[in-house]
Motif scaffolding. Structure first.
Motif, mmCIF file in Angstrom:
data_model
loop_
_atom_site.group_PDB
_atom_site.id
_atom_site.type_symbol
_atom_site.label_atom_id
_atom_site.label_comp_id
_atom_site.label_asym_id
_atom_site.label_seq_id
_atom_site.Cartn_x
_atom_site.Cartn_y
_atom_site.Cartn_z
ATOM 1 N N SER A 141 -44.762 69.548 25.611
ATOM 2 C CA SER A 141 -44.961 68.619 26.726
ATOM 3 C C SER A 141 -46.423 68.192 26.830
ATOM 4 O O SER A 141 -46.720 67.022 27.096
ATOM 5 C CB SER A 141 -44.515 69.274 28.036
ATOM 6 O OG SER A 141 -43.120 69.499 28.048
ATOM 7 N N LEU B 74 -47.930 64.457 26.359
ATOM 8 C CA LEU B 74 -48.743 63.913 27.446
ATOM 9 C C LEU B 74 -50.057 63.322 26.940
ATOM 10 O O LEU B 74 -50.477 62.259 27.380
ATOM 11 C CB LEU B 74 -49.017 65.010 28.480
ATOM 12 C CG LEU B 74 -49.928 64.649 29.657
ATOM 13 C CD1 LEU B 74 -49.270 63.586 30.536
ATOM 14 C CD2 LEU B 74 -50.250 65.900 30.479
ATOM 15 N N ASN C 260 -54.781 58.818 29.793
ATOM 16 C CA ASN C 260 -53.490 59.451 30.027
ATOM 17 C C ASN C 260 -53.299 60.025 31.427
ATOM 18 O O ASN C 260 -52.318 60.697 31.692
ATOM 19 C CB ASN C 260 -53.257 60.576 29.009
ATOM 20 C CG ASN C 260 -52.845 60.032 27.657
ATOM 21 O OD1 ASN C 260 -52.093 59.081 27.594
ATOM 22 N ND2 ASN C 260 -53.345 60.614 26.601
ATOM 23 N N LYS D 119 -50.003 59.187 32.978
ATOM 24 C CA LYS D 119 -48.822 59.511 32.196
ATOM 25 C C LYS D 119 -48.114 60.718 32.816
ATOM 26 O O LYS D 119 -48.758 61.676 33.221
ATOM 27 C CB LYS D 119 -49.245 59.822 30.755
ATOM 28 C CG LYS D 119 -48.167 59.631 29.708
ATOM 29 C CD LYS D 119 -48.800 59.744 28.331
ATOM 30 C CE LYS D 119 -47.771 59.639 27.219
ATOM 31 N NZ LYS D 119 -48.392 59.787 25.888
ATOM 32 N N LYS D 120 -46.789 60.665 32.903
ATOM 33 C CA LYS D 120 -46.037 61.736 33.543
ATOM 34 C C LYS D 120 -45.753 62.869 32.564
ATOM 35 O O LYS D 120 -45.499 62.636 31.386
ATOM 36 C CB LYS D 120 -44.723 61.182 34.108
ATOM 37 C CG LYS D 120 -44.910 60.210 35.260
ATOM 38 C CD LYS D 120 -43.563 59.749 35.800
ATOM 39 C CE LYS D 120 -43.758 58.795 36.969
ATOM 40 N NZ LYS D 120 -42.457 58.312 37.506
ATOM 41 N N ILE D 121 -45.799 64.089 33.085
ATOM 42 C CA ILE D 121 -45.473 65.255 32.281
ATOM 43 C C ILE D 121 -43.987 65.243 31.953
ATOM 44 O O ILE D 121 -43.136 65.090 32.834
ATOM 45 C CB ILE D 121 -45.866 66.548 33.019
ATOM 46 C CG1 ILE D 121 -47.396 66.663 33.115
ATOM 47 C CG2 ILE D 121 -45.292 67.760 32.308
ATOM 48 C CD1 ILE D 121 -47.871 67.855 33.914
#
Length: 435
Positions: free
Chosen positions: A128, A132, A236, A239-241
């Motif tokens: 993850s 990310l 980033n 940016k969503k996890i």
């Protein structure tokens, strides 16, 4: 923190059967690669500075503290460039996560179920993080295996120690401030690349052990103003996890002991040679069109084995000559240099646009009488073109021919063993094969 919630809540009983099976395959691949890797120069070097202790196993060698065993096993598992990886996250999770999970589960007398859970959460957090921060993180010169690996190893260690949410948050904070690894070590052909994995595994355990004792870490280590994202990426922060999808299901396993960016070109070339029964003497020219990162692996004069593993022209020349690429033929000599001089590497913008979802290479081989063309978008081992369990057992056997592979049946029932007992059984078969 999403990471802490996921780590704390994930339990073996809640894992889908396919995730458990995949964790076992990752463990199988790790054992085979690490045992053979325990014979490398970098593995021997780290073992020389480690004192013996009865906590955790250094595969192929002695026992040491959990901290030292994770360091040594991380180095050994990454030293051959044969460890698993994830193409979107652009990193190698097993080489950081499993050494941390295994060392602590053994020293803390945990069950096989707890080992599997630790592996799964470690893969999830590490992958993850890679999704990310990449590709920007990698493009700035960071080796994601080392940097994101500290987070994954910490997650695995937290699960193995059964830490609570506050302790997990502290451990993640401590792991983030230790996250390190520069690609210069990789592309210079040095053993520093191996160290990245070992240090990530060790840092993860250290973070969890300290957090257990009340040592605090920054809860904002990832998204704070001076945290990981701000310091190590370009853009980033919004940016969503991406977590909770069991990213372990999408790892790849490796066929060749070289950088993954070289594999599609090697697969494409070998398919041409085998399908048309061509010999390397027939080759007048090989044109390789690939994506930018792969095309930059263009060292025609690598001076170390580690450098050969990063060299597309030399690795491809060896594969063309022997119709195979393995640990047994990674050598640059006059004959290989002559073949590699016929190889031309180009960056193709169309193929680069497909990266990282695909790692495409188009190969054109010219002989005196004909031109042959082949394109591979996803090399062997990707989840869309995956190894079977049987193929992974064969990989283990090819790497460790003096081991009775019947021992591998123990992995089928990994959850039924105490990890300390498990390592005793494995050690009885592996003992002395690294020294």
């Amino acid at each position: 923190m999403k990471f802490a919630d996921f780590i704390e809540s994930t339990e073996y009983e809640k894992l889908p059967p396919k995730v458990i099976d995949q964790a076992k395959l990752c463990f199988l691949d790790f054992l085979g690669v690490t045992l053979r890797g325990s014979k490398t120069k970098s593995a021997y070097a780290v073992n020389k500075i480690i004192k013996e202790n009865n906590e955790s196993t250094i595969i192929g060698h002695k026992k040491a503290t959990a901290l030292d065993a994770s360091l040594a096993n991380g180095i050994a598992s990454h030293s051959l460039d044969l460890d698993d990886g994830h193409r979107i996250a652009q990193l190698h999770p097993g080489t950081c996560v499993i050494p941390a999970a295994l060392a602590l589960c053994e020293s803390e007398n945990k069950s096989g179920k707890e080992l599997i859970s630790s592996i799964v959460v470690g893969y999830e957090i590490m992958i993850s993080m890679g999704i990310l921060v990449n590709p920007e993180h990698r493009n700035r010169g960071f080796h994601s295996t080392g940097t994101c690996g500290a987070f994954g190893a910490a997650a695995a260690a937290c699960k193995a120690l059964n830490l609570d949410k506050e302790e997990i948050i502290n451990a993640i904070g401590l792991a983030g401030t230790q996250a390190s690894g520069l690609l210069e070590s990789d592309h210079a052909g040095s053993m520093g690349k191996h160290l990245h994995a070992g240090k990530a595994a060790q840092s993860g355990i250290l973070s969890a052990l300290l957090a257990k004792e009340g040592f605090s870490g920054a809860s904002t280590i990832i998204d704070g103003n001076e945290g990981f994202l701000s310091a190590m990426t370009d853009s980033n922060k919004d940016k969503k996890i991406d977590i909770g999808k069991f990213h372990i299901l999408n790892v790849y396993f490796k066929k060749y002991p070289v950088c993954r960016h070289l594999h599609s070109a090697i697969d494409a070339t070998l398919e041409i040679l085998n399908k048309n029964d061509l010999k390397y003497e027939d080759i007048q020219k090989i044109l390789v069109k690939s994506y930018k990162i792969a095309a930059r692996h263009n060292d025609y004069n690598p001076e170390t084995v580690e450098a050969i593993r990063q060299s597309l022209p030399v690795s491809l020349a060896i594969a063309s000559k022997d119709k195979n690429l393995s640990l047994n033929n990674l050598e640059n000599n006059e004959e290989i240099a002559k073949i590699s001089s016929k190889i031309v590497i180009e960056c193709d913008e169309n193929l680069d646009d497909l990266y990282p979802n695909k790692r495409s290479s188009e190969v054109i081989i010219q002989t005196n009488s004909h031109s042959y063309i082949n394109r591979v978008d996803l090399p062997k081992g990707e989840p869309e073109n995956q190894f079977t369990k049987y193929e992974l057992i064969n990989k283990f056997n090819d790497l460790n021919k003096d081991i009775n592979i019947d021992i591998l049946s123990i992995i089928d029932n990994l959850e039924d063993y105490n990890v300390k007992e498990l390592m005793i059984i494995i050690n009885n078969e592996f003992k002395g094969h690294g020294d």
